[in-house]
Each structure stands twice: as C-alpha cells, then as structure tokens.
Design a protein around this motif. Structure first.
Motif, PDB file in Angstrom:
ATOM      1  N   ARG A  77       0.838  -1.205   0.000  1.00  0.00           N
ATOM      2  CA  ARG A  77       0.000   0.000   0.000  1.00  0.00           C
ATOM      3  C   ARG A  77       0.874   1.257   0.000  1.00  0.00           C
ATOM      4  O   ARG A  77       0.654   2.181  -0.785  1.00  0.00           O
ATOM      5  CB  ARG A  77      -0.925   0.002   1.209  1.00  0.00           C
ATOM      6  N   SER A 104      -6.665  11.628  -7.574  1.00  0.00           N
ATOM      7  CA  SER A 104      -7.566  10.477  -7.654  1.00  0.00           C
ATOM      8  C   SER A 104      -8.304  10.531  -8.982  1.00  0.00           C
ATOM      9  O   SER A 104      -9.202  11.359  -9.178  1.00  0.00           O
ATOM     10  CB  SER A 104      -8.572  10.493  -6.492  1.00  0.00           C
ATOM     11  N   TYR A 106     -10.421   8.496 -10.214  1.00  0.00           N
ATOM     12  CA  TYR A 106     -11.814   8.051 -10.156  1.00  0.00           C
ATOM     13  C   TYR A 106     -12.773   9.238 -10.063  1.00  0.00           C
ATOM     14  O   TYR A 106     -13.852   9.216 -10.648  1.00  0.00           O
ATOM     15  CB  TYR A 106     -12.040   7.142  -8.951  1.00  0.00           C
ATOM     16  N   ASP A 118      -7.316   5.460  -0.492  1.00  0.00           N
ATOM     17  CA  ASP A 118      -7.243   4.003  -0.433  1.00  0.00           C
ATOM     18  C   ASP A 118      -6.420   3.548  -1.629  1.00  0.00           C
ATOM     19  O   ASP A 118      -6.359   4.231  -2.658  1.00  0.00           O
ATOM     20  CB  ASP A 118      -8.625   3.364  -0.530  1.00  0.00           C
ATOM     21  N   ASP A 120      -6.678   0.880  -4.313  1.00  0.00           N
ATOM     22  CA  ASP A 120      -7.720   0.014  -4.869  1.00  0.00           C
ATOM     23  C   ASP A 120      -7.127  -1.063  -5.762  1.00  0.00           C
ATOM     24  O   ASP A 120      -6.233  -0.796  -6.568  1.00  0.00           O
ATOM     25  CB  ASP A 120      -8.695   0.866  -5.681  1.00  0.00           C
ATOM     26  N   HIS A 121      -7.616  -2.296  -5.605  1.00  0.00           N
ATOM     27  CA  HIS A 121      -7.360  -3.329  -6.609  1.00  0.00           C
ATOM     28  C   HIS A 121      -8.314  -3.020  -7.760  1.00  0.00           C
ATOM     29  O   HIS A 121      -9.536  -3.115  -7.593  1.00  0.00           O
ATOM     30  CB  HIS A 121      -7.641  -4.724  -6.045  1.00  0.00           C
ATOM     31  N   PRO A 124     -11.362  -5.912  -8.273  1.00  0.00           N
ATOM     32  CA  PRO A 124     -11.395  -6.239  -6.852  1.00  0.00           C
ATOM     33  C   PRO A 124     -11.081  -7.705  -6.561  1.00  0.00           C
ATOM     34  O   PRO A 124     -11.265  -8.584  -7.417  1.00  0.00           O
ATOM     35  CB  PRO A 124     -12.834  -5.898  -6.444  1.00  0.00           C
ATOM     36  N   ASN A 162     -13.374   4.610  -3.601  1.00  0.00           N
ATOM     37  CA  ASN A 162     -13.047   3.198  -3.470  1.00  0.00           C
ATOM     38  C   ASN A 162     -14.124   2.455  -2.693  1.00  0.00           C
ATOM     39  O   ASN A 162     -14.500   1.328  -3.039  1.00  0.00           O
ATOM     40  CB  ASN A 162     -11.694   3.034  -2.780  1.00  0.00           C
ATOM     41  N   ARG A 163     -14.640   3.071  -1.656  1.00  0.00           N
ATOM     42  CA  ARG A 163     -15.651   2.398  -0.832  1.00  0.00           C
ATOM     43  C   ARG A 163     -17.017   2.385  -1.519  1.00  0.00           C
ATOM     44  O   ARG A 163     -17.818   1.488  -1.293  1.00  0.00           O
ATOM     45  CB  ARG A 163     -15.686   3.043   0.547  1.00  0.00           C
ATOM     46  N   LYS A 165     -17.191   1.959  -4.781  1.00  0.00           N
ATOM     47  CA  LYS A 165     -16.982   0.871  -5.734  1.00  0.00           C
ATOM     48  C   LYS A 165     -17.082  -0.491  -5.067  1.00  0.00           C
ATOM     49  O   LYS A 165     -17.724  -1.412  -5.598  1.00  0.00           O
ATOM     50  CB  LYS A 165     -15.614   1.026  -6.388  1.00  0.00           C
ATOM     51  N   ASP A 167     -16.727  -4.106  -4.303  1.00  0.00           N
ATOM     52  CA  ASP A 167     -16.303  -5.227  -5.142  1.00  0.00           C
ATOM     53  C   ASP A 167     -17.087  -5.303  -6.454  1.00  0.00           C
ATOM     54  O   ASP A 167     -17.198  -6.360  -7.063  1.00  0.00           O
ATOM     55  CB  ASP A 167     -16.426  -6.544  -4.373  1.00  0.00           C
TER      56      ASP A 167
END
Length: 225
Positions: A77, A104, A106, A118, A120-121, A124, A162-163, A165, A167
């Motif tokens: 990370r 960011s 996104y 965060d 992010d993968h 996910p 990220n949260r 999104k 999974d």
C-alpha cells in the motif's frame, strides 16, 4: 497523415489468447508468464472468456496483503502511494508518509494526505475470485493482491470512491469522473487478460459498450501466470 495503430503478437502470445477463449487444463499451459502481447482493447476484450461467475468460498483473507516484498519497511500500500504521488511525501519511521499530494482519477480530485486515500485493486479481490482466482494457489493470489509490476493493477484513489466501488464490476459501478471511463475500461480488460480471468455476461456487455468509444486503444499486457 495519422495512421491507425497496428498490433502484433508473438506465436506464444497468440497461443495464450487462444487458451483464454477456450480455457482447459491442457490449453492453459500455452500461456507463458512474462510474455508480452499488444493488441487493441476491442481485441483484448474479445479474447476474454464469457461465463457466469460464482463467489462460493470467497474470503478476503485468501488474498494475503499488504506485504513488504522487498523488506524495505514499506508494504505494498505504501509503495503504491509513494509511486503515484504527484508531489512526493516524506517517509518516516515505519514508513509513515507525511506531506505529499495525490490525484484520484476516479473522481478527478487532488488530495494532500495519504490518509484520505485508499489503494484500490482495479479488479477487486472478490471479482478476481469470481472469475478464476478461486482455482489459484495461495501464492498466486498473494501475487495478485500485491502486484507492483503492472501500474494498472493497484491505484491510489479517494477513500470515498473506493468504498463506493467496493467489489463491483463495470456493469454496476463506474468512476464518477466521466472522462476516465475509457481508461478505466481499458485497464480493467488489460488486468483480466494479464491474469487470464473471465468476464460475466453483464460485465462483458458493459465493457463492450464502453470500449466501442475507443476500440483501437492499444493494450500492452505482460502475462502474470
């Protein structure tokens, strides 16, 4: 005069793509870790097998992360945050990052603290499990969860995006920044090609709609497995 891009693959890469279209234990051996292929995003998407997915047996703990692969005191990370900083942060004891500035993609925003971000993968962990990683070894899942070799795999983004999104795949979530849609879809396809993951029908339809806006966008992928 601007010419349309052309794409070339090696014999091994072509064999690997054929294996993706009809994956079996025998054909899977045709893929070669470290082999690189370049093709258009439309061709890459067409190479992905389409099938229903299952989350049966998934646990986040089955993807060990964040690790400190090079044992320099900074885990995956922190490595991503440091690599993606627009303005480099200071690295303190136990790899605590202070200062710095990040973008960011996104949500098209800048942030001045690592705590607001965060990592992010892009695809996910749960989505990877659904689409093929359930068959991997624990070591392969660890490598996926900590992939620093392809900058598309892990991305520093706002914690809020990220949260949001979680999974989800592109059929149910896309980044709020509309200008990032084509890049997001292209990187998603590249990540799935890299790890020989499948797409489900809804995901395939959503990706097809998006890549039709940028069908000749080149994708260069190095197979991870």
């Amino acid at each position: 005069m601007r010419h349309a891009p052309t794409f070339a693959t090696s014999a091994i890469a072509l064999s690997a793509l054929a294996a993706l279209l009809t994956p079996t234990p025998a054909s899977a051996a045709a893929t070669a870790p470290g082999e690189t292929v370049t093709l258009s995003v439309r061709e890459a998407l067409q190479a992905l097998p389409v099938k229903e997915e299952s989350r049966a047996g998934y646990e986040r703990s089955k993807f060990r992360h964040w690790i400190d692969a090079d044992r320099d005191g900074c885990n995956t990370r922190a490595e991503v945050l440091f690599q993606e900083a627009v303005t480099a942060p200071a690295v303190g004891p136990r790899c605590v990052l202070t200062g710095g500035n990040w973008y960011s993609s996104y949500d098209n925003q800048f942030f001045d603290s690592a705590r607001k971000l965060d990592v992010d993968h892009l695809v996910p962990l749960a989505e990877a499990w659904d689409s093929g990683a359930s068959l991997w070894t624990a070591k392969e899942r660890e490598a996926y969860a900590n992939d620093l070799d392809d900058p598309r795999a892990l991305i520093a983004v706002s914690a809020a995006s990220n949260r949001s999104k979680a999974d989800q795949d592109p059929s149910t979530w896309m980044p709020p920044s509309a200008g990032y849609a084509c890049r997001y879809a292209t990187d998603w396809v590249a990540d799935k090609i890299r790890y020989q993951l499948a797409v489900d029908p809804a995901e395939s339809a959503a990706l097809t709609d998006m890549v039709n806006r940028c069908p000749n966008e080149p994708v260069t992928v190095t197979f991870a497995r």
